[in-house]
Design a protein around this motif. Sequence first.
Motif, PDB file in Angstrom:
ATOM      1  N   UNK A  14     -14.146  -0.118   1.012  1.00  0.00           N
ATOM      2  CA  UNK A  14     -14.255  -1.275   1.920  1.00  0.00           C
ATOM      3  C   UNK A  14     -13.445  -1.073   3.204  1.00  0.00           C
ATOM      4  N   UNK A  15     -13.512   0.130   3.748  1.00  0.00           N
ATOM      5  CA  UNK A  15     -12.853   0.418   5.007  1.00  0.00           C
ATOM      6  C   UNK A  15     -11.419   0.882   4.897  1.00  0.00           C
ATOM      7  N   UNK A  16     -10.802   0.750   3.729  1.00  0.00           N
ATOM      8  CA  UNK A  16      -9.435   1.236   3.531  1.00  0.00           C
ATOM      9  C   UNK A  16      -9.490   2.667   3.026  1.00  0.00           C
ATOM     10  N   UNK A  17      -8.784   3.554   3.697  1.00  0.00           N
ATOM     11  CA  UNK A  17      -8.838   4.974   3.364  1.00  0.00           C
ATOM     12  C   UNK A  17      -7.506   5.433   2.786  1.00  0.00           C
ATOM     13  N   UNK A  18      -7.583   6.064   1.613  1.00  0.00           N
ATOM     14  CA  UNK A  18      -6.401   6.587   0.928  1.00  0.00           C
ATOM     15  C   UNK A  18      -6.553   8.075   0.683  1.00  0.00           C
ATOM     16  N   UNK A  19      -5.440   8.799   0.802  1.00  0.00           N
ATOM     17  CA  UNK A  19      -5.363  10.187   0.358  1.00  0.00           C
ATOM     18  C   UNK A  19      -4.568  10.174  -0.941  1.00  0.00           C
ATOM     19  N   UNK A  30       0.777   9.115  -3.901  1.00  0.00           N
ATOM     20  CA  UNK A  30       1.018  10.161  -4.902  1.00  0.00           C
ATOM     21  C   UNK A  30       1.215   9.488  -6.246  1.00  0.00           C
ATOM     22  N   UNK A  31       0.451   9.920  -7.233  1.00  0.00           N
ATOM     23  CA  UNK A  31       0.578   9.384  -8.581  1.00  0.00           C
ATOM     24  C   UNK A  31       0.782  10.501  -9.563  1.00  0.00           C
ATOM     25  N   UNK A  32       1.687  10.294 -10.518  1.00  0.00           N
ATOM     26  CA  UNK A  32       1.841  11.360 -11.483  1.00  0.00           C
ATOM     27  C   UNK A  32       2.948  11.183 -12.487  1.00  0.00           C
ATOM     28  N   UNK A  33       3.037  12.200 -13.310  1.00  0.00           N
ATOM     29  CA  UNK A  33       4.109  12.337 -14.293  1.00  0.00           C
ATOM     30  C   UNK A  33       5.221  13.111 -13.591  1.00  0.00           C
ATOM     31  N   UNK A  34       6.295  12.412 -13.255  1.00  0.00           N
ATOM     32  CA  UNK A  34       7.370  13.017 -12.463  1.00  0.00           C
ATOM     33  C   UNK A  34       8.339  13.797 -13.348  1.00  0.00           C
ATOM     34  N   UNK A  35       8.362  13.493 -14.627  1.00  0.00           N
ATOM     35  CA  UNK A  35       9.208  14.175 -15.601  1.00  0.00           C
ATOM     36  C   UNK A  35      10.700  14.032 -15.292  1.00  0.00           C
ATOM     37  N   UNK A  36      11.057  12.973 -14.607  1.00  0.00           N
ATOM     38  CA  UNK A  36      12.454  12.595 -14.447  1.00  0.00           C
ATOM     39  C   UNK A  36      12.504  11.111 -14.130  1.00  0.00           C
ATOM     40  N   UNK A  92       8.086   8.048   0.550  1.00  0.00           N
ATOM     41  CA  UNK A  92       7.055   7.055   0.284  1.00  0.00           C
ATOM     42  C   UNK A  92       7.703   5.841  -0.381  1.00  0.00           C
ATOM     43  N   UNK A  93       6.920   4.830  -0.661  1.00  0.00           N
ATOM     44  CA  UNK A  93       7.416   3.630  -1.343  1.00  0.00           C
ATOM     45  C   UNK A  93       7.127   3.743  -2.830  1.00  0.00           C
ATOM     46  N   UNK A  94       8.161   3.608  -3.653  1.00  0.00           N
ATOM     47  CA  UNK A  94       8.004   3.555  -5.099  1.00  0.00           C
ATOM     48  C   UNK A  94       7.381   2.199  -5.420  1.00  0.00           C
ATOM     49  N   UNK A  95       6.132   2.192  -5.884  1.00  0.00           N
ATOM     50  CA  UNK A  95       5.371   0.942  -5.977  1.00  0.00           C
ATOM     51  C   UNK A  95       5.937  -0.034  -7.001  1.00  0.00           C
ATOM     52  N   UNK A  96       6.463   0.462  -8.095  1.00  0.00           N
ATOM     53  CA  UNK A  96       6.899  -0.465  -9.137  1.00  0.00           C
ATOM     54  C   UNK A  96       8.030  -1.384  -8.675  1.00  0.00           C
ATOM     55  N   UNK A  97       9.165  -0.855  -8.187  1.00  0.00           N
ATOM     56  CA  UNK A  97      10.201  -1.782  -7.717  1.00  0.00           C
ATOM     57  C   UNK A  97       9.757  -2.618  -6.524  1.00  0.00           C
ATOM     58  N   UNK A  98       8.823  -2.097  -5.721  1.00  0.00           N
ATOM     59  CA  UNK A  98       8.311  -2.883  -4.595  1.00  0.00           C
ATOM     60  C   UNK A  98       7.576  -4.123  -5.083  1.00  0.00           C
ATOM     61  N   UNK A  99       6.976  -4.016  -6.276  1.00  0.00           N
ATOM     62  CA  UNK A  99       6.240  -5.149  -6.831  1.00  0.00           C
ATOM     63  C   UNK A  99       7.098  -5.992  -7.763  1.00  0.00           C
ATOM     64  N   UNK A 112      10.979   5.332 -17.595  1.00  0.00           N
ATOM     65  CA  UNK A 112       9.967   5.303 -16.529  1.00  0.00           C
ATOM     66  C   UNK A 112       9.916   6.683 -15.903  1.00  0.00           C
ATOM     67  N   UNK A 113       8.949   7.491 -16.341  1.00  0.00           N
ATOM     68  CA  UNK A 113       8.827   8.853 -15.820  1.00  0.00           C
ATOM     69  C   UNK A 113       7.485   9.079 -15.117  1.00  0.00           C
ATOM     70  N   UNK A 114       6.620   8.073 -15.118  1.00  0.00           N
ATOM     71  CA  UNK A 114       5.324   8.130 -14.427  1.00  0.00           C
ATOM     72  C   UNK A 114       5.348   7.075 -13.324  1.00  0.00           C
ATOM     73  N   UNK A 115       4.770   7.401 -12.169  1.00  0.00           N
ATOM     74  CA  UNK A 115       4.901   6.461 -11.053  1.00  0.00           C
ATOM     75  C   UNK A 115       3.808   6.652 -10.016  1.00  0.00           C
ATOM     76  N   UNK A 116       3.671   5.621  -9.187  1.00  0.00           N
ATOM     77  CA  UNK A 116       2.842   5.669  -7.989  1.00  0.00           C
ATOM     78  C   UNK A 116       3.741   5.476  -6.782  1.00  0.00           C
ATOM     79  N   UNK A 117       3.576   6.336  -5.779  1.00  0.00           N
ATOM     80  CA  UNK A 117       4.313   6.253  -4.523  1.00  0.00           C
ATOM     81  C   UNK A 117       3.296   6.118  -3.387  1.00  0.00           C
ATOM     82  N   UNK A 118       3.463   5.119  -2.532  1.00  0.00           N
ATOM     83  CA  UNK A 118       2.499   4.850  -1.469  1.00  0.00           C
ATOM     84  C   UNK A 118       3.143   4.963  -0.100  1.00  0.00           C
ATOM     85  N   UNK A 119       2.325   5.268   0.893  1.00  0.00           N
ATOM     86  CA  UNK A 119       2.807   5.414   2.270  1.00  0.00           C
ATOM     87  C   UNK A 119       3.473   4.135   2.753  1.00  0.00           C
ATOM     88  N   UNK A 120       4.523   4.298   3.527  1.00  0.00           N
ATOM     89  CA  UNK A 120       5.173   3.143   4.139  1.00  0.00           C
ATOM     90  C   UNK A 120       4.174   2.450   5.068  1.00  0.00           C
TER      91      UNK A 120
END
Length: 239
Positions: free
Chosen positions: A104-109, A146-152, A166-173, A189-197
């Motif tokens: 819907x017009x929003x572009x993500x890498x 960026x999404x993944x298993x960070x293993x730390x 990037x922004x760590x999405x979980x604490x942001x929410x 918490x070793x898996x996370x999503x990080x999004x562009x500022x």
Amino acid sequence: MTVRIATYNVRGMKDSVPALVRVITALRADVLCLQEAPGPLHLRGGRAALARACGMRVAAASRLGGVAVLAGPRCRVRHAESRVLRFFTGLQVRALAVAVVEVDGMRLAAGSVHLDLHGAARLRHATEIMSVMRRVSAEHGAAAVVGGDINERAHQPTWRYLAAQLVDCHPAAAAGDGFTFSARSPRMRIDALFAARGTRVVSCACPGATGGTSGAVSGADLIAASDHLPVVAELGEGG
């Protein structure tokens, strides 16, 4: 308008595939970053078969490293690439899979990663990943995720590096503890999503985690599907 993006380590599809399909379907993700995603020669059909069963398709995947990005029906895939990261003798091959998608017009890498258990390798790979993500984001006018298993964990160097870029999405929410491992008894918490500022984090939850919400996701299926819990976020423009 928001885009639902998730990350999930599926443990090589060694557990209950029917439960895994139900979990992924219930997440209703437009974009799914997979880790430990087996290739096409896997006994159970691999990532492509999993994607089809969940009503998705493979948007990007690496032949090595077990990472892939799946796209849902709302997504238009604009670009895909993968890269094997620097090899360290004695350690597993690690890779990055990136798909540029438009919803819907929003572009993500969207980049899927599975970092090493070795601390120095993790940090080296994280810097390599961010270099690729910055380039792809700039070339395609897309917000990097960026999404993944960070293993730390969040207090350690690689996590801090990613959270500085990037922004760590979980604490942001601010939703629950976000523990993702193990699925049966989540304490880390070793898996996370990080999004562009500049990206608006509408929500970020780990189904099954303390203080999180399972919604339509069955707790029994979460335990049966993998040893990790998924993380799912809703992202919008203009954070």
